[in-house]
Write a protein that holds these residues in place. Structure first.
Motif, PDB file in Angstrom:
ATOM      1  N   GLY A  38       0.378  -1.161   0.014  1.00 18.83           N
ATOM      2  CA  GLY A  38       0.084   0.356   0.310  1.00 18.83           C
ATOM      3  C   GLY A  38       0.527   1.010  -0.062  1.00 18.83           C
ATOM      4  O   GLY A  38       0.477   2.172  -0.838  1.00 18.83           O
ATOM      5  N   ILE A  39       1.599   1.097   0.985  1.00 19.08           N
ATOM      6  CA  ILE A  39       2.635   2.455   0.496  1.00 19.08           C
ATOM      7  C   ILE A  39       3.190   2.846  -0.470  1.00 19.08           C
ATOM      8  O   ILE A  39       3.761   3.795  -0.880  1.00 19.08           O
ATOM      9  N   VAL A  40       4.106   1.515  -1.172  1.00 21.66           N
ATOM     10  CA  VAL A  40       4.590   1.520  -1.952  1.00 21.66           C
ATOM     11  C   VAL A  40       3.932   2.020  -3.253  1.00 21.66           C
ATOM     12  O   VAL A  40       4.202   2.589  -4.681  1.00 21.66           O
ATOM     13  N   ASN A  41       2.588   1.564  -2.677  1.00 20.22           N
ATOM     14  CA  ASN A  41       1.620   2.726  -4.612  1.00 20.22           C
ATOM     15  C   ASN A  41       0.953   3.608  -4.337  1.00 20.22           C
ATOM     16  O   ASN A  41       1.944   4.696  -5.704  1.00 20.22           O
ATOM     17  N   HIS A  42       1.604   4.802  -3.507  1.00 20.83           N
ATOM     18  CA  HIS A  42       1.427   5.722  -3.531  1.00 20.83           C
ATOM     19  C   HIS A  42       2.523   6.588  -4.243  1.00 20.83           C
ATOM     20  O   HIS A  42       2.442   7.578  -3.903  1.00 20.83           O
ATOM     21  N   HIS A  43       3.258   5.490  -4.433  1.00 20.72           N
ATOM     22  CA  HIS A  43       4.971   5.629  -5.065  1.00 20.72           C
ATOM     23  C   HIS A  43       4.877   5.721  -6.778  1.00 20.72           C
ATOM     24  O   HIS A  43       6.021   6.019  -7.124  1.00 20.72           O
ATOM     25  N   VAL A  44       4.292   4.884  -7.149  1.00 19.89           N
ATOM     26  CA  VAL A  44       3.991   4.505  -8.906  1.00 19.89           C
ATOM     27  C   VAL A  44       3.740   5.822  -8.970  1.00 19.89           C
ATOM     28  O   VAL A  44       4.051   6.733  -9.223  1.00 19.89           O
TER      29      VAL A  44
END
Length: 499
Positions: free
Chosen positions: A166-172
């Motif tokens: 979920g965290i990584v999703n914010h940095h796509v």
């Protein structure tokens, strides 16, 4: 070709060129990171407690910083959760990655501003390495799906907290967001089965070209699609030709997944963890995953058979041997020090350093000293499936049966077949023979009549999905342990036995 696929090729050439430079000088690359992170953290609470200002070399570091798992590092994590600054790394973490623990319950793994590029760039570079080697980039122009946990974040001590995915999703990157599915709203659904149906609603009529996720959950996604449209996946997504996965060995799932797709597709294996992005597959031609020696993590390696010793051997990258089982220890710009992530790895190459994940330190069977590890049971199963053409498995796990009602103890396999062997006894014998070849201790115990040959318990269809649902762990990054040294999982699976 679209703009993304065209522009990816010069970028891929640049990234691989940089990658080759640090990979050619592994020890130098690691020592640069070692010196930098020690220097940056010397004024933190942890740095002061462990004399970072006096550390001149790796020998000093080993004397002053012990190996810890999460439970042993938890007092420092608790200080951060209580609002303290400069505890493990300067300032406060940018995020906490929330993951399930053992004795500590939920674990909160810090991710700092400095460590975020490790998670984001490594995933991108895995794709670019593939593009550079194969020349294939057209999949970047279609729709991309990442089957992952919800991107919703909560606050813990003023720090954004959620699942790593979920965290990584914010940095796509923005250039991929227009291609990314499912929608943010759908991705936020917590219930996996409801979420999966909504994902299918949004993707079934799209030009899906890249799909990423843990193999058993991607298989579930495909199965649910086929329940709606009785066609091979290749007819539903004709341009789908890239599968990205991590977290589990793909081999046990490959045959069934490709059968469902209706063709073989290229794949890229990654090794992400909440504690850091460790490695990725940089070549379709070579075995193993490229260990990321230039991405904010200083690695240590402990021979797995020494892990529980009082003073185990600790090695740098240039001291490891090929084919030996090591517990993986990380020190990073996320503020993790002498940290055991619980995985074991083996090196399959030194030029460059490539690894395979061989198992978990705590996931093994050693009821009688046999110390059977995940890598061995997976290889034994793979070799058995080669001989029994047509047999396909969905999932399996193994536990010891130490006190059977009669006869000698044995290893108890719980296997969900999608195509079961006609002669189960012959399959059992072949599997046992393959495991004996891979583990001499296990072989000795059978020769000495301490153990008897393994037993397979065939499970009903959907058994592992139903088990994970009962545990509240359906979907996302959750996976069934391949091995247990107790019978907790085995006992829970007995309700799903075939008659």
């Amino acid at each position: 070709m679209g703009i993304r696929s065209v522009l990816s090729k010069p970028l891929a050439a640049y990234i691989v060129g940089q990658q080759n430079k640090w990979a050619a000088h592994p020890a130098i690359s690691q020592l640069k990171i070692f010196k930098r992170i020690i220097d940056l953290a010397k004024d933190t609470t942890f740095g002061k407690d462990h004399g970072f200002a006096d550390i001149q070399n790796y020998a000093d570091f080993k004397r002053q910083v012990p190996i810890r798992d999460y439970e042993e590092l938890k007092p420092y994590i608790d200080k951060i959760l209580q609002g303290e600054n400069n505890v493990l790394w300067p300032g406060k973490p940018a995020y906490f990655a929330k993951t399930s623990g053992t004795t500590s319950g939920t674990k909160y793994i810090p991710i700092t501003k400095e460590s975020i590029p490790n998670h984001i760039n490594s995933a991108k570079n895995a794709i670019l390495s593939y593009v550079h080697e194969t020349g294939n980039s057209k999949f970047l122009d279609g729709k991309l799906i990442f089957l992952s946990g919800a991107p919703t974040l909560e606050q813990k001590a003023g720090i954004n907290t959620g699942r790593l995915s979920g965290i990584v999703n914010h940095h796509v990157p923005g250039y991929l967001r227009t291609n990314q599915l499912p929608s943010y709203e759908t991705n936020c659904i917590e219930d996996w089965e409801e979420k999966l149906e909504r994902i299918i609603d949004e993707t079934i009529d799209q030009d899906m070209t890249l799909i990423s996720g843990i193999p058993p959950w991607v298989q579930m996604y495909f199965d649910r699609i086929q329940a709606r449209v009785d066609k091979p996946i290749k007819d539903i997504f004709p341009n789908f030709d890239m599968f990205i996965y991590g977290g589990v060995n793909f081999e046990p799932y490959k045959a069934k997944l490709f059968q469902t797709i209706g063709k073989e597709v290229d794949s890229i294996e990654t090794y992400p963890a909440s504690e850091g992005f460790i490695a990725y597959q940089d070549s379709q031609k070579e075995d193993g995953l490229l260990l990321l020696l230039n991405s904010g993590i200083f690695f240590e390696f402990i021979p797995a058979d020494e892990y529980f010793d009082v003073n185990p051997t600790r090695l740098m990258i240039d001291e490891v041997e090929l084919g030996k089982n090591y517990a993986l220890i990380i020190n990073s710009n996320a503020g993790l020090w002498g940290y055991s992530i619980g995985d074991t790895v083996k090196f399959v190459s030194k030029q460059p350093y490539r690894i395979v994940v061989s198992g978990r330190i705590k996931h093994f069977i050693s009821a009688f000293g046999e110390h059977v590890i995940g890598d061995e049971v997976e290889k034994a199963m793979k070799e058995t499936l080669v001989k029994f053409e047509g047999v396909k498995i969905t999932e399996y796990t193994v536990a010891p049966e130490v006190t059977p009602k009669s006869g000698l103890p044995y290893h108890d396999w719980y296997v969900e077949f999608s195509h079961a062997p006609i002669d189960m006894e012959a399959f059992e014998k072949e599997l046992d023979a393959n495991l004996r070849k891979l583990n001499s201790y296990y072989d000795d115990l059978l020769k000495g009549s301490i153990l008897r040959t393994l037993r397979i318990n065939p499970l009903k269809e959907q058994s592992f999905i139903n088990y994970m649902k009962s545990e509240g762990k359906l979907g996302g990054q959750n996976k069934v342990p391949r091995l247990s040294n107790d019978r907790k999982i085995a006992n829970a699976l007995t309700q799903y036995l075939r008659g």
